[in-house]
Design a protein around this motif. Structure first.
Motif, PDB file in Angstrom:
ATOM      1  N   TYR A 271      -2.425   0.832  -4.492  1.00  0.00           N
ATOM      2  CA  TYR A 271      -2.010  -0.511  -4.085  1.00  0.00           C
ATOM      3  C   TYR A 271      -1.248  -1.163  -5.232  1.00  0.00           C
ATOM      4  CZ  TYR A 271      -5.402   0.086  -0.340  1.00  0.00           C
ATOM      5  OH  TYR A 271      -6.089   0.558   0.747  1.00  0.00           O
ATOM      6  N   ALA A 272      -0.195  -1.904  -4.898  1.00  0.00           N
ATOM      7  CA  ALA A 272       0.571  -2.671  -5.885  1.00  0.00           C
ATOM      8  C   ALA A 272       0.443  -4.144  -5.520  1.00  0.00           C
ATOM      9  CB  ALA A 272       2.036  -2.244  -5.881  1.00  0.00           C
ATOM     10  N   THR A 273      -0.137  -4.916  -6.436  1.00  0.00           N
ATOM     11  CA  THR A 273      -0.346  -6.347  -6.221  1.00  0.00           C
ATOM     12  C   THR A 273       0.702  -7.114  -7.007  1.00  0.00           C
ATOM     13  OG1 THR A 273      -2.726  -5.969  -5.979  1.00  0.00           O
ATOM     14  CG2 THR A 273      -2.023  -8.228  -6.440  1.00  0.00           C
ATOM     15  N   TYR A 274       1.440  -7.973  -6.326  1.00  0.00           N
ATOM     16  CA  TYR A 274       2.538  -8.737  -6.921  1.00  0.00           C
ATOM     17  C   TYR A 274       2.249 -10.232  -6.873  1.00  0.00           C
ATOM     18  CZ  TYR A 274       5.427  -4.536  -6.385  1.00  0.00           C
ATOM     19  OH  TYR A 274       5.937  -3.266  -6.468  1.00  0.00           O
ATOM     20  N   TRP A 275       2.779 -10.954  -7.860  1.00  0.00           N
ATOM     21  CA  TRP A 275       2.765 -12.410  -7.828  1.00  0.00           C
ATOM     22  C   TRP A 275       3.900 -12.924  -8.695  1.00  0.00           C
ATOM     23  CZ3 TRP A 275      -0.028  -9.565 -11.164  1.00  0.00           C
ATOM     24  CH2 TRP A 275      -0.122  -9.970 -12.484  1.00  0.00           C
ATOM     25  N   MET A 276       4.350 -14.127  -8.367  1.00  0.00           N
ATOM     26  CA  MET A 276       5.347 -14.811  -9.187  1.00  0.00           C
ATOM     27  C   MET A 276       4.602 -15.797 -10.073  1.00  0.00           C
ATOM     28  SD  MET A 276       8.469 -15.550  -6.590  1.00  0.00           S
ATOM     29  CE  MET A 276       9.199 -14.234  -5.633  1.00  0.00           C
ATOM     30  N   PRO A 277       4.758 -15.693 -11.394  1.00  0.00           N
ATOM     31  CA  PRO A 277       3.947 -16.498 -12.296  1.00  0.00           C
ATOM     32  C   PRO A 277       4.442 -17.932 -12.477  1.00  0.00           C
ATOM     33  CG  PRO A 277       5.364 -15.052 -13.549  1.00  0.00           C
ATOM     34  CD  PRO A 277       5.582 -14.721 -12.103  1.00  0.00           C
ATOM     35  N   VAL A 278       3.517 -18.773 -12.888  1.00  0.00           N
ATOM     36  CA  VAL A 278       3.819 -20.141 -13.302  1.00  0.00           C
ATOM     37  C   VAL A 278       3.222 -20.324 -14.691  1.00  0.00           C
ATOM     38  CG1 VAL A 278       1.791 -21.110 -12.136  1.00  0.00           C
ATOM     39  CG2 VAL A 278       3.718 -22.584 -12.662  1.00  0.00           C
TER      40      VAL A 278
ATOM     41  N   TRP B  89       5.842   2.819   0.599  1.00  0.00           N
ATOM     42  CA  TRP B  89       5.173   1.546   0.351  1.00  0.00           C
ATOM     43  C   TRP B  89       5.316   0.672   1.585  1.00  0.00           C
ATOM     44  CZ3 TRP B  89       2.140   0.923  -3.769  1.00  0.00           C
ATOM     45  CH2 TRP B  89       2.347   1.762  -4.862  1.00  0.00           C
ATOM     46  N   ARG B  90       4.210   0.047   1.996  1.00  0.00           N
ATOM     47  CA  ARG B  90       4.257  -0.861   3.140  1.00  0.00           C
ATOM     48  C   ARG B  90       3.348  -2.051   2.854  1.00  0.00           C
ATOM     49  NH1 ARG B  90       0.390   2.259   7.513  1.00  0.00           N
ATOM     50  NH2 ARG B  90      -0.874   0.394   7.653  1.00  0.00           N
ATOM     51  N   PRO B  91       3.628  -3.200   3.475  1.00  0.00           N
ATOM     52  CA  PRO B  91       2.801  -4.382   3.237  1.00  0.00           C
ATOM     53  C   PRO B  91       1.341  -4.126   3.607  1.00  0.00           C
ATOM     54  CG  PRO B  91       4.816  -4.975   4.391  1.00  0.00           C
ATOM     55  CD  PRO B  91       4.747  -3.477   4.376  1.00  0.00           C
ATOM     56  N   ALA B  92       0.440  -4.708   2.827  1.00  0.00           N
ATOM     57  CA  ALA B  92      -0.996  -4.600   3.076  1.00  0.00           C
ATOM     58  C   ALA B  92      -1.583  -6.005   3.171  1.00  0.00           C
ATOM     59  CB  ALA B  92      -1.683  -3.825   1.957  1.00  0.00           C
ATOM     60  N   PRO B  93      -2.526  -6.225   4.077  1.00  0.00           N
ATOM     61  CA  PRO B  93      -3.160  -7.540   4.180  1.00  0.00           C
ATOM     62  C   PRO B  93      -3.981  -7.834   2.918  1.00  0.00           C
ATOM     63  CG  PRO B  93      -3.774  -6.114   6.033  1.00  0.00           C
ATOM     64  CD  PRO B  93      -3.020  -5.276   5.066  1.00  0.00           C
ATOM     65  N   SER B  94      -3.953  -9.103   2.503  1.00  0.00           N
ATOM     66  CA  SER B  94      -4.710  -9.502   1.320  1.00  0.00           C
ATOM     67  C   SER B  94      -4.964 -10.999   1.367  1.00  0.00           C
ATOM     68  CB  SER B  94      -3.952  -9.143   0.044  1.00  0.00           C
ATOM     69  OG  SER B  94      -2.739  -9.856  -0.029  1.00  0.00           O
TER      70      SER B  94
ATOM     71  N   ALA C  44       0.855  -1.188   0.000  1.00  0.00           N
ATOM     72  CA  ALA C  44       0.000   0.000   0.000  1.00  0.00           C
ATOM     73  C   ALA C  44       0.890   1.236   0.000  1.00  0.00           C
ATOM     74  CB  ALA C  44      -0.901  -0.001   1.232  1.00  0.00           C
ATOM     75  N   HIS C  45       0.511   2.239  -0.792  1.00  0.00           N
ATOM     76  CA  HIS C  45       1.250   3.496  -0.866  1.00  0.00           C
ATOM     77  C   HIS C  45       0.600   4.475   0.115  1.00  0.00           C
ATOM     78  CE1 HIS C  45       2.593   7.306  -2.868  1.00  0.00           C
ATOM     79  NE2 HIS C  45       3.713   6.614  -2.840  1.00  0.00           N
TER      80      HIS C  45
ATOM     81  N   VAL D 206      -6.130  -0.110   3.689  1.00  0.00           N
ATOM     82  CA  VAL D 206      -5.144   0.431   4.636  1.00  0.00           C
ATOM     83  C   VAL D 206      -5.431   1.922   4.774  1.00  0.00           C
ATOM     84  CG1 VAL D 206      -2.691   0.896   5.023  1.00  0.00           C
ATOM     85  CG2 VAL D 206      -3.412  -1.295   4.017  1.00  0.00           C
ATOM     86  N   ALA D 207      -5.544   2.398   6.006  1.00  0.00           N
ATOM     87  CA  ALA D 207      -5.848   3.813   6.259  1.00  0.00           C
ATOM     88  C   ALA D 207      -4.805   4.704   5.592  1.00  0.00           C
ATOM     89  CB  ALA D 207      -5.890   4.086   7.760  1.00  0.00           C
ATOM     90  N   GLY D 208      -5.260   5.677   4.822  1.00  0.00           N
ATOM     91  CA  GLY D 208      -4.382   6.639   4.172  1.00  0.00           C
ATOM     92  C   GLY D 208      -3.782   6.180   2.862  1.00  0.00           C
ATOM     93  N   ALA D 209      -4.056   4.944   2.436  1.00  0.00           N
ATOM     94  CA  ALA D 209      -3.475   4.442   1.181  1.00  0.00           C
ATOM     95  C   ALA D 209      -4.153   5.094  -0.021  1.00  0.00           C
ATOM     96  CB  ALA D 209      -3.611   2.932   1.106  1.00  0.00           C
TER      97      ALA D 209
END
Length: 168
Positions: A135-142, A112-117, A106-107, A129-132
């Motif tokens: 959001y940047a969502t990341y994943w490692m692909p297969v 940037w800080r971790p956000a629950p998901s 979350a920005h 997230v308060a004040g965000a």
């Protein structure tokens, strides 16, 4: 989170085989057509990915010689993909690695800080997230991929290799 390895056909490419350079590129299936007044329309028939993985600083070979290169192989990358936006539900473009859960940052106030998901059936749901403001969502692909047996080299005790792949 532990440091996962690139994996091809169930074989991890360990760090001793070299630090890998990874690329992912879109692969064909679309083109621009012009209508009678010249307006462009993008026509997409299919969409796949391609890329490469290589190293030139290994202390050992990658250990892939036992794989059956005539069949599609599962490729698990460590190069993360990312979707940035303000929405709280993000649909991933492709499958994430089953051994590494997608994660969100979350920005907030310029940092940037971790956000629950949570992740389910292709969607990442973000807990606000308060004040965000972003959001940047990341994943490692297969991917399921086809490759030819990769070329390998060795010189002065250093191993090199290259894997060029296309999604099945």
């Amino acid at each position: 989170m532990s440091n996962p390895s690139v994996m091809l056909g169930g074989v991890p490419i360990v760090l001793h085989a070299g630090s890998s350079d990874q690329s992912v590129s879109p692969l064909g299936g679309s083109g621009l057509v012009r209508l009678s007044q010249g307006k462009g329309v993008k026509m997409t028939h299919w969409s796949k990915a391609s890329g490469s993985i290589s190293s030139s600083d290994g202390w050992m070979p990658p250990g892939l010689s036992g794989l059956d290169f005539t069949q599609a192989l599962e490729l698990r990358l460590t190069k993360p993909m990312c979707i940035t936006g303000t929405g709280l539900v993000v649909t991933l473009k492709g499958e994430p690695r089953p051994d590494v859960a997608p994660w969100v940052l979350a920005h907030v106030n310029g940092n940037w800080r971790p956000a629950p998901s949570s992740y389910s059936a292709g969607d990442v749901t973000i807990t606000p997230v308060a004040g965000a403001d972003l959001y940047a969502t990341y994943w490692m692909p297969v991917y399921s991929v086809f490759i030819s047996e990769p070329p390998e080299s060795m010189g002065a005790g250093v191993y090199g290799w290259t894997i060029n792949w296309e999604e099945a």
